[in-house]
Design a protein around this motif. Structure first.
Motif, PDB file in Angstrom:
ATOM      1  N   ASN A  11      19.238   6.839 -47.190  1.00 58.89           N
ATOM      2  CA  ASN A  11      19.717   8.157 -47.631  1.00 58.89           C
ATOM      3  C   ASN A  11      21.222   8.150 -47.876  1.00 58.89           C
ATOM      4  O   ASN A  11      21.773   9.100 -48.419  1.00 58.89           O
ATOM      5  CB  ASN A  11      19.311   9.263 -46.643  1.00 58.89           C
ATOM      6  N   VAL A  12      21.891   7.070 -47.476  1.00 61.92           N
ATOM      7  CA  VAL A  12      23.308   6.913 -47.778  1.00 61.92           C
ATOM      8  C   VAL A  12      23.483   5.939 -48.948  1.00 61.92           C
ATOM      9  O   VAL A  12      24.114   6.250 -49.953  1.00 61.92           O
ATOM     10  CB  VAL A  12      24.086   6.385 -46.553  1.00 61.92           C
ATOM     11  N   PHE A  13      22.887   4.742 -48.802  1.00 58.36           N
ATOM     12  CA  PHE A  13      22.950   3.752 -49.879  1.00 58.36           C
ATOM     13  C   PHE A  13      21.759   2.815 -49.733  1.00 58.36           C
ATOM     14  O   PHE A  13      21.752   1.944 -48.862  1.00 58.36           O
ATOM     15  CB  PHE A  13      24.268   2.959 -49.828  1.00 58.36           C
ATOM     16  N   GLY A  14      20.749   2.993 -50.561  1.00 56.76           N
ATOM     17  CA  GLY A  14      19.536   2.190 -50.482  1.00 56.76           C
ATOM     18  C   GLY A  14      19.429   1.205 -51.627  1.00 56.76           C
ATOM     19  O   GLY A  14      20.319   1.099 -52.474  1.00 56.76           O
ATOM     20  N   ILE A  15      18.307   0.492 -51.648  1.00 60.14           N
ATOM     21  CA  ILE A  15      18.101  -0.544 -52.672  1.00 60.14           C
ATOM     22  C   ILE A  15      18.109   0.075 -54.073  1.00 60.14           C
ATOM     23  O   ILE A  15      18.553  -0.569 -55.029  1.00 60.14           O
ATOM     24  CB  ILE A  15      16.788  -1.314 -52.379  1.00 60.14           C
ATOM     25  N   ASN A  16      17.670   1.321 -54.202  1.00 60.81           N
ATOM     26  CA  ASN A  16      17.699   1.961 -55.524  1.00 60.81           C
ATOM     27  C   ASN A  16      19.125   2.204 -56.013  1.00 60.81           C
ATOM     28  O   ASN A  16      19.407   2.079 -57.199  1.00 60.81           O
ATOM     29  CB  ASN A  16      16.932   3.293 -55.490  1.00 60.81           C
ATOM     30  N   HIS A  17      20.009   2.535 -55.061  1.00 62.90           N
ATOM     31  CA  HIS A  17      21.418   2.680 -55.434  1.00 62.90           C
ATOM     32  C   HIS A  17      21.978   1.345 -55.895  1.00 62.90           C
ATOM     33  O   HIS A  17      22.704   1.280 -56.888  1.00 62.90           O
ATOM     34  CB  HIS A  17      22.250   3.179 -54.247  1.00 62.90           C
ATOM     35  N   LEU A  18      21.627   0.294 -55.154  1.00 68.12           N
ATOM     36  CA  LEU A  18      22.150  -1.025 -55.520  1.00 68.12           C
ATOM     37  C   LEU A  18      21.649  -1.438 -56.903  1.00 68.12           C
ATOM     38  O   LEU A  18      22.401  -1.994 -57.710  1.00 68.12           O
ATOM     39  CB  LEU A  18      21.744  -2.066 -54.469  1.00 68.12           C
ATOM     40  N   GLU A  19      20.385  -1.134 -57.180  1.00 68.77           N
ATOM     41  CA  GLU A  19      19.847  -1.467 -58.506  1.00 68.77           C
ATOM     42  C   GLU A  19      20.634  -0.738 -59.601  1.00 68.77           C
ATOM     43  O   GLU A  19      20.962  -1.309 -60.633  1.00 68.77           O
ATOM     44  CB  GLU A  19      18.364  -1.074 -58.582  1.00 68.77           C
ATOM     45  N   LYS A  20      20.951   0.514 -59.322  1.00 65.49           N
ATOM     46  CA  LYS A  20      21.652   1.326 -60.316  1.00 65.49           C
ATOM     47  C   LYS A  20      23.056   0.805 -60.598  1.00 65.49           C
ATOM     48  O   LYS A  20      23.459   0.703 -61.753  1.00 65.49           O
ATOM     49  CB  LYS A  20      21.712   2.774 -59.824  1.00 65.49           C
ATOM     50  N   VAL A  21      23.776   0.463 -59.534  1.00 63.05           N
ATOM     51  CA  VAL A  21      25.173   0.041 -59.740  1.00 63.05           C
ATOM     52  C   VAL A  21      25.289  -1.459 -60.012  1.00 63.05           C
ATOM     53  O   VAL A  21      26.302  -1.905 -60.545  1.00 63.05           O
ATOM     54  CB  VAL A  21      26.078   0.422 -58.550  1.00 63.05           C
ATOM     55  N   GLY A  22      24.279  -2.233 -59.621  1.00 63.70           N
ATOM     56  CA  GLY A  22      24.318  -3.673 -59.889  1.00 63.70           C
ATOM     57  C   GLY A  22      25.052  -4.463 -58.839  1.00 63.70           C
ATOM     58  O   GLY A  22      24.522  -5.442 -58.320  1.00 63.70           O
ATOM     59  N   THR A  23      26.285  -4.040 -58.525  1.00 62.63           N
ATOM     60  CA  THR A  23      27.122  -4.730 -57.542  1.00 62.63           C
ATOM     61  C   THR A  23      27.800  -3.685 -56.671  1.00 62.63           C
ATOM     62  O   THR A  23      28.228  -2.648 -57.178  1.00 62.63           O
ATOM     63  CB  THR A  23      28.208  -5.565 -58.257  1.00 62.63           C
ATOM     64  N   GLU A  24      27.895  -3.988 -55.377  1.00 62.45           N
ATOM     65  CA  GLU A  24      28.480  -3.010 -54.461  1.00 62.45           C
ATOM     66  C   GLU A  24      29.342  -3.699 -53.407  1.00 62.45           C
ATOM     67  O   GLU A  24      28.889  -4.633 -52.754  1.00 62.45           O
ATOM     68  CB  GLU A  24      27.354  -2.243 -53.759  1.00 62.45           C
ATOM     69  N   PRO A  25      30.595  -3.251 -53.224  1.00 65.69           N
ATOM     70  CA  PRO A  25      31.409  -3.766 -52.114  1.00 65.69           C
ATOM     71  C   PRO A  25      30.859  -3.228 -50.786  1.00 65.69           C
ATOM     72  O   PRO A  25      30.636  -2.031 -50.655  1.00 65.69           O
ATOM     73  CB  PRO A  25      32.806  -3.198 -52.391  1.00 65.69           C
ATOM     74  N   TRP A  26      30.634  -4.143 -49.855  1.00 68.67           N
ATOM     75  CA  TRP A  26      29.982  -3.762 -48.593  1.00 68.67           C
ATOM     76  C   TRP A  26      31.019  -3.305 -47.592  1.00 68.67           C
ATOM     77  O   TRP A  26      31.240  -3.938 -46.566  1.00 68.67           O
ATOM     78  CB  TRP A  26      29.160  -4.945 -48.071  1.00 68.67           C
ATOM     79  N   ASP A  27      31.614  -2.149 -47.854  1.00 72.49           N
ATOM     80  CA  ASP A  27      32.701  -1.685 -46.993  1.00 72.49           C
ATOM     81  C   ASP A  27      32.151  -0.961 -45.768  1.00 72.49           C
ATOM     82  O   ASP A  27      30.974  -0.645 -45.682  1.00 72.49           O
ATOM     83  CB  ASP A  27      33.661  -0.770 -47.776  1.00 72.49           C
ATOM     84  N   GLY A  28      33.021  -0.738 -44.802  1.00 71.24           N
ATOM     85  CA  GLY A  28      32.681   0.093 -43.664  1.00 71.24           C
ATOM     86  C   GLY A  28      32.107  -0.629 -42.464  1.00 71.24           C
ATOM     87  O   GLY A  28      31.845   0.012 -41.453  1.00 71.24           O
ATOM     88  N   PHE A  50      17.562  -6.988 -47.915  1.00 70.59           N
ATOM     89  CA  PHE A  50      18.179  -5.667 -47.891  1.00 70.59           C
ATOM     90  C   PHE A  50      17.308  -4.753 -47.036  1.00 70.59           C
ATOM     91  O   PHE A  50      16.193  -4.403 -47.408  1.00 70.59           O
ATOM     92  CB  PHE A  50      18.313  -5.129 -49.316  1.00 70.59           C
ATOM     93  N   TYR A  51      17.834  -4.372 -45.867  1.00 76.41           N
ATOM     94  CA  TYR A  51      17.049  -3.665 -44.859  1.00 76.41           C
ATOM     95  C   TYR A  51      17.398  -2.186 -44.832  1.00 76.41           C
ATOM     96  O   TYR A  51      18.576  -1.821 -44.782  1.00 76.41           O
ATOM     97  CB  TYR A  51      17.344  -4.289 -43.489  1.00 76.41           C
ATOM     98  N   HIS A  52      16.375  -1.363 -44.856  1.00 77.52           N
ATOM     99  CA  HIS A  52      16.567   0.081 -44.722  1.00 77.52           C
ATOM    100  C   HIS A  52      16.423   0.493 -43.261  1.00 77.52           C
ATOM    101  O   HIS A  52      15.345   0.366 -42.688  1.00 77.52           O
ATOM    102  CB  HIS A  52      15.525   0.836 -45.554  1.00 77.52           C
ATOM    103  N   SER A  53      17.491   0.997 -42.673  1.00 84.69           N
ATOM    104  CA  SER A  53      17.420   1.499 -41.297  1.00 84.69           C
ATOM    105  C   SER A  53      17.332   3.030 -41.324  1.00 84.69           C
ATOM    106  O   SER A  53      17.619   3.664 -42.349  1.00 84.69           O
ATOM    107  CB  SER A  53      18.644   1.056 -40.506  1.00 84.69           C
ATOM    108  N   ASN A  54      16.935   3.598 -40.186  1.00 85.35           N
ATOM    109  CA  ASN A  54      16.767   5.053 -40.094  1.00 85.35           C
ATOM    110  C   ASN A  54      15.909   5.585 -41.230  1.00 85.35           C
ATOM    111  O   ASN A  54      16.265   6.552 -41.900  1.00 85.35           O
ATOM    112  CB  ASN A  54      18.128   5.752 -40.121  1.00 85.35           C
ATOM    113  N   SER A  55      14.801   4.927 -41.446  1.00 80.81           N
ATOM    114  CA  SER A  55      13.985   5.227 -42.609  1.00 80.81           C
ATOM    115  C   SER A  55      12.522   5.314 -42.199  1.00 80.81           C
ATOM    116  O   SER A  55      12.157   4.975 -41.071  1.00 80.81           O
ATOM    117  CB  SER A  55      14.200   4.107 -43.632  1.00 80.81           C
ATOM    118  N   LYS A  56      11.688   5.776 -43.113  1.00 80.46           N
ATOM    119  CA  LYS A  56      10.258   5.884 -42.833  1.00 80.46           C
ATOM    120  C   LYS A  56       9.463   5.116 -43.872  1.00 80.46           C
ATOM    121  O   LYS A  56       9.223   5.634 -44.959  1.00 80.46           O
ATOM    122  CB  LYS A  56       9.830   7.360 -42.816  1.00 80.46           C
ATOM    123  N   PRO A  57       9.020   3.896 -43.596  1.00 81.21           N
ATOM    124  CA  PRO A  57       9.371   3.188 -42.368  1.00 81.21           C
ATOM    125  C   PRO A  57      10.661   2.397 -42.554  1.00 81.21           C
ATOM    126  O   PRO A  57      11.042   2.106 -43.687  1.00 81.21           O
ATOM    127  CB  PRO A  57       8.197   2.224 -42.199  1.00 81.21           C
TER     128      PRO A  57
END
Length: 153
Positions: A11-28, A50-57
């Motif tokens: 819900n913050v940054f998932g695999i769909n976001h990564l697909e959309k942007v292509g490349t992402e700096p892994w900050d934070g 690429f692991y989704h945490s706090n997710s269902k499932p």
DNA sequence: GCCAACGTTGGC
DNA sequence: GCCAACGTTGGC
């Protein structure tokens, strides 16, 4: 070639976001062990679960790869950033990140529950030190999880 | 939203 | 250097 698992809340940054942007700096990332992996050990071309945490499932949602090796996380010295750390400066950066590139999305998430049930995965870091957000993965474990993801197609 | 696990901070 | 207090992660 090394293999890794990296967590994100979808819900913050998932695999769909990564697909959309292509490349992402892994900050934070603000954990020393995770930082050391990114700063010292990741190489361009390394493969990432690429692991989704706090997710269902919660579980592995797809694949990514390292497209840039470790470099200072500039959000750490930005007072406006929620990741600000007053002890980090451009001269002596405390935190590092890599850039991740999108590879593919599993048809269905390989859930944490499924991974727990797979005996061959029992010694994965994920299943034993669950709170580490960047962690190394054995090639055999990586291959098995990719196969589990593909079998769902 | 709860809370267990566990990493980090800071007083001593 | 110990360890209590505190904060965060992340499954449920």
């Amino acid at each position: 070639m090394r293999y890794w698992l990296m967590k994100s809340e979808p819900n913050v940054f998932g695999i769909n976001h990564l697909e959309k942007v292509g490349t992402e700096p892994w900050d934070g990332v603000r954990n020393y062990q995770a930082r050391n992996f990114m700063r010292d050990d990741m190489r361009v071309g390394d493969k990432v679960l690429f692991y989704h945490s706090n997710s269902k499932p919660s579980g592995v949602a797809g694949l990514a790869k390292v497209v840039r090796t470790g470099y200072p996380d500039h959000t750490s010295w930005d007072p406006e950033s929620k990741y600000h750390d007053p002890k980090s400066t451009p001269e002596t950066p405390r935190w590092f990140m890599v850039d991740l590139g999108y590879v593919s999305t599993f048809k269905q998430v390989v859930s944490l529950d499924e991974m727990r049930q797979a005996e061959d995965l029992a010694d994965m870091v994920l299943l034993n030190r669950s709170r580490l957000s960047v962690q190394p993965v054995d090639k055999a474990h990586y291959d098995l999880i990719v196969a589990m993801g593909k079998n769902k197609r």
